[in-house]
Write a protein that holds these residues in place. Structure first.
Motif, short mmCIF file in Angstrom:
data_model
loop_
_atom_site.label_atom_id
_atom_site.label_comp_id
_atom_site.label_asym_id
_atom_site.label_seq_id
_atom_site.Cartn_x
_atom_site.Cartn_y
_atom_site.Cartn_z
N THR A 161 -10.22 0.83 -2.40
CA THR A 161 -10.97 0.31 -3.55
C THR A 161 -10.30 0.80 -4.83
O THR A 161 -9.54 1.76 -4.83
CB THR A 161 -12.42 0.81 -3.53
OG1 THR A 161 -12.42 2.24 -3.55
CG2 THR A 161 -13.14 0.32 -2.27
N LYS A 162 -10.59 0.14 -5.94
CA LYS A 162 -10.16 0.67 -7.23
C LYS A 162 -10.87 2.01 -7.43
O LYS A 162 -12.09 2.09 -7.30
CB LYS A 162 -10.50 -0.30 -8.35
CG LYS A 162 -9.78 -1.64 -8.25
CD LYS A 162 -10.22 -2.59 -9.34
CE LYS A 162 -9.53 -3.94 -9.19
NZ LYS A 162 -9.99 -4.92 -10.21
N ALA A 187 -9.18 6.94 -15.82
CA ALA A 187 -9.24 5.52 -15.47
C ALA A 187 -9.05 5.30 -13.97
O ALA A 187 -8.36 6.06 -13.28
CB ALA A 187 -8.16 4.76 -16.24
N ALA A 188 -9.65 4.24 -13.48
CA ALA A 188 -9.42 3.80 -12.11
C ALA A 188 -8.04 3.17 -12.00
O ALA A 188 -7.51 2.62 -12.98
CB ALA A 188 -10.49 2.80 -11.69
N VAL A 189 -7.47 3.26 -10.81
CA VAL A 189 -6.17 2.67 -10.53
C VAL A 189 -6.23 1.98 -9.17
O VAL A 189 -7.19 2.15 -8.41
CB VAL A 189 -5.04 3.72 -10.55
CG1 VAL A 189 -4.86 4.30 -11.95
CG2 VAL A 189 -5.30 4.83 -9.53
N SER A 190 -5.20 1.24 -8.83
CA SER A 190 -5.14 0.56 -7.55
C SER A 190 -4.68 1.52 -6.46
O SER A 190 -3.63 2.17 -6.59
CB SER A 190 -4.16 -0.62 -7.62
OG SER A 190 -3.89 -1.13 -6.32
N MET A 191 -5.43 1.59 -5.39
CA MET A 191 -5.05 2.44 -4.26
C MET A 191 -4.01 1.78 -3.37
O MET A 191 -3.43 2.43 -2.50
CB MET A 191 -6.29 2.79 -3.43
CG MET A 191 -7.26 3.73 -4.14
SD MET A 191 -6.57 5.37 -4.47
CE MET A 191 -6.51 5.37 -6.27
N ASP A 192 -3.75 0.47 -3.57
CA ASP A 192 -2.76 -0.23 -2.75
C ASP A 192 -1.37 -0.14 -3.37
O ASP A 192 -0.38 -0.36 -2.68
CB ASP A 192 -3.16 -1.69 -2.57
CG ASP A 192 -2.28 -2.43 -1.58
OD1 ASP A 192 -2.20 -1.99 -0.42
OD2 ASP A 192 -1.64 -3.43 -1.98
#
Length: 547
Positions: free
Chosen positions: A350-351, A405-410
């Protein structure tokens, strides 16, 4: 001088020997029954050479419906590809389960008045009647033309080129980067324009096809003049499914045109198998054995349908896709695989804000062997430009304006320790002109790669060019809704455009230039193309500047 190979590579006894050997590691990760099934879809059986041989005169319909392609150019060699499929939307392609001889020839002129190489390859039913020719003994650094013939049928003419000699300073190199071509999201119009570009080669950065169902109308294409067969209207999971999906994609005239005009260097991302899988971890909760069977089928179909060399031939669910190419002393290309060896995504993919799970120093995007291969390759590199074609965003990409900040886990943001090791390796190797090519996100980005992404004043170690999608995401917009947020949250982000297209890059002696080429729409065919923006980065002084 004409070079005539004495045999097809599929007659090599070592290939059939390799087919019978399964590494101990796979026995430890699969049940015995699943192991047998996984490797049953891997290679032709040892009896392939004795299979019935079809008289090509019995092929009554045009068999080269999926076009021709070339790839992985070396100084004196290039891979040529085609497939015999008189009925491409049928599981067997309209071909009997028999071997077929396919003649090929290469020339330095389009009229084939000066043939420089020719031979005969075998299209095996076990390989779905695909043909991979590793043409050798060619003159370095020049354009060649090629074609195939079986029976009375002649393929279209393809155009390709060999790489310059290894010690050649080489003239300026121009290439294109493309990614993400969901058939259901629109027409492949950018490829029609790319076929008309004067580029030396094309890098495909993943998501060549999508596993998702394709309805009778072709999704957003909304066909009114044809009806696609129902066999496409489910998610790909078996070898037959993946093979049929490639057949559907390769009947697209714009994609065929680009392949016929330029050599491609390809690497896969997730959708060639399953959305957002990570190593042996599937997206959904299915047993590992079941997923690896699917991965084995997907990798097999991928190799069959791309201009790849014999070392890339998969063995069960394993495929050696990362590899290194050179363009004289101008550029070294380290083509990565960031799917097959990665740790599972943190925080359920998830983000998410960075945390102990994503920042675990043992996590890897590339696997340890590939990471060492990359760093060792940089240490030995003599190239002016070191270019890394790979799949997902490498640079930090904050997704909101929160203090954390949120980031992409992918993406590489979900694997920061792995990214840190790569950047430290580049510094240790003295890599001065680093360029990372990425895809995946269906937008065009231009990043400065910072030594410390949280410090805008830190050293710029290279540039990242993110190629937008060919069709995925449908028409898109020049400034997506999150444009202001992303540009504010990421000072090292120098360009962001959400339309479809590709990137054209010229690597010169003193600078590199990147042109972001976009089309206004893909849900309707026939769009024109324009350059949304152009940037340069200087040799010895990395960082994107408006051209």
């Amino acid at each position: 001088m004409t070079i005539t190979p004495t045999r097809s590579p599929w007659h090599a006894p070592e290939l059939l020997t390799a087919a019978r050997h399964i590494g101990r590691r796979r026995f430890l990760t699969l049940t015995a029954a699943a192991t047998v099934l996984a490797f049953a879809v891997d290679l032709p059986t040892a009896g392939a050479a004795a299979a019935a041989h079809l008289d090509a005169a019995r092929i009554t319909d045009f068999p080269f419906t999926l076009g021709v392609a070339s790839g992985d150019p070396l100084p004196g060699s290039v891979v040529l590809w085609t497939r015999l499929a008189p009925a491409p939307y049928e599981p067997d392609g309209g071909m009997p389960a028999e071997r077929v001889d396919v003649d090929w020839e290469m020339a330095t002129d389009e009229a084939f008045g000066s043939v420089v190489a020719k031979g005969t390859a075998t299209a095996h039913p076990e390989f779905h009647h695909t043909v991979h020719v590793e043409a050798e003994g060619l003159e370095p650094g020049r354009v060649h033309y090629y074609r195939f013939r079986t029976g009375t049928w002649l393929s279209e003419t393809g155009r390709t080129r060999t790489a310059p000699a290894a010690d050649s300073p080489a003239p300026a190199l121009t290439f294109a980067a493309v990614s993400c071509q969901a058939y259901t999201d629109g027409y492949f119009t950018p490829y029609r324009h790319l076929a008309e570009e004067d580029v030396d080669l094309v890098f495909h950065l993943g998501d060549y096809m999508y596993e998702f169902a394709v309805d009778a109308a072709g999704g957003a294409r909304k066909y009114t003049d044809r009806v696609l067969p129902a066999l496409f209207d489910h998610e790909s999971a078996s070898l037959e499914d993946y093979r049929l999906r490639y057949a559907l994609y390769k009947t697209d005239a714009d994609l065929r045109a680009a392949h016929a005009m330029h050599p491609f260097v390809v690497t896969f991302d997730d959708h060639e198998t399953e959305n957002n899988y990570a190593g042996s971890h599937p997206e959904n909760a299915v047993p590992t054995e079941q997923f690896l069977l699917r991965r084995a089928a997907a990798y097999r179909a991928y190799w069959e349908n791309q201009p790849l060399r014999l070392p890339q031939l998969p063995v069960g669910p394993d495929m050696q896709l990362y590899r290194r190419l050179h363009w004289g002393l101008r550029a070294q290309f380290d083509v990565l695989d960031t799917r097959q060896y990665r740790s599972d995504q943190a925080y359920g993919d998830t983000k998410h804000v960075p945390g102990p799970e994503s920042e675990d120093p043992t996590r890897t995007m590339t696997g340890s062997a590939q990471e060492r291969w990359l760093l060792d390759g940089w240490s030995a590199s003599e190239a002016l430009w070191n270019v890394v074609p790979q799949q997902v965003c490498f640079s930090q990409r904050k997704l909101d304006l929160n203090p954390v900040a949120a980031v992409s886990m992918d993406a590489w943001d979900g694997y920061p320790a792995s990214r840190r090791r790569i950047l430290d390796g580049a510094k240790a190797a003295g890599v001065e002109n680093l360029m990372v090519l990425s895809g995946d996100v269906h937008v065009g980005y231009g990043f400065d790669i910072k030594d410390d992404f949280d410090d805008p004043a830190s050293r710029t170690l290279g540039t990242e060019i993110v190629a937008t999608s060919i069709a995925s995401g449908m028409d898109g917009a020049q400034k997506p809704a999150n444009w202001n947020t992303y540009m504010t949250a990421n000072p090292h982000l120098k360009f962001y455009d959400g339309r479809r297209g590709y990137v054209r890059v010229a690597l010169g002696q003193t600078q590199a230039r990147a042109d972001f080429r976009t089309v206004p729409y893909v849900t309707t065919p026939g769009a024109g193309i324009s350059t949304a923006a152009s940037f340069v980065t200087e040799v010895g002084e990395q960082g994107l500047k408006p051209a």
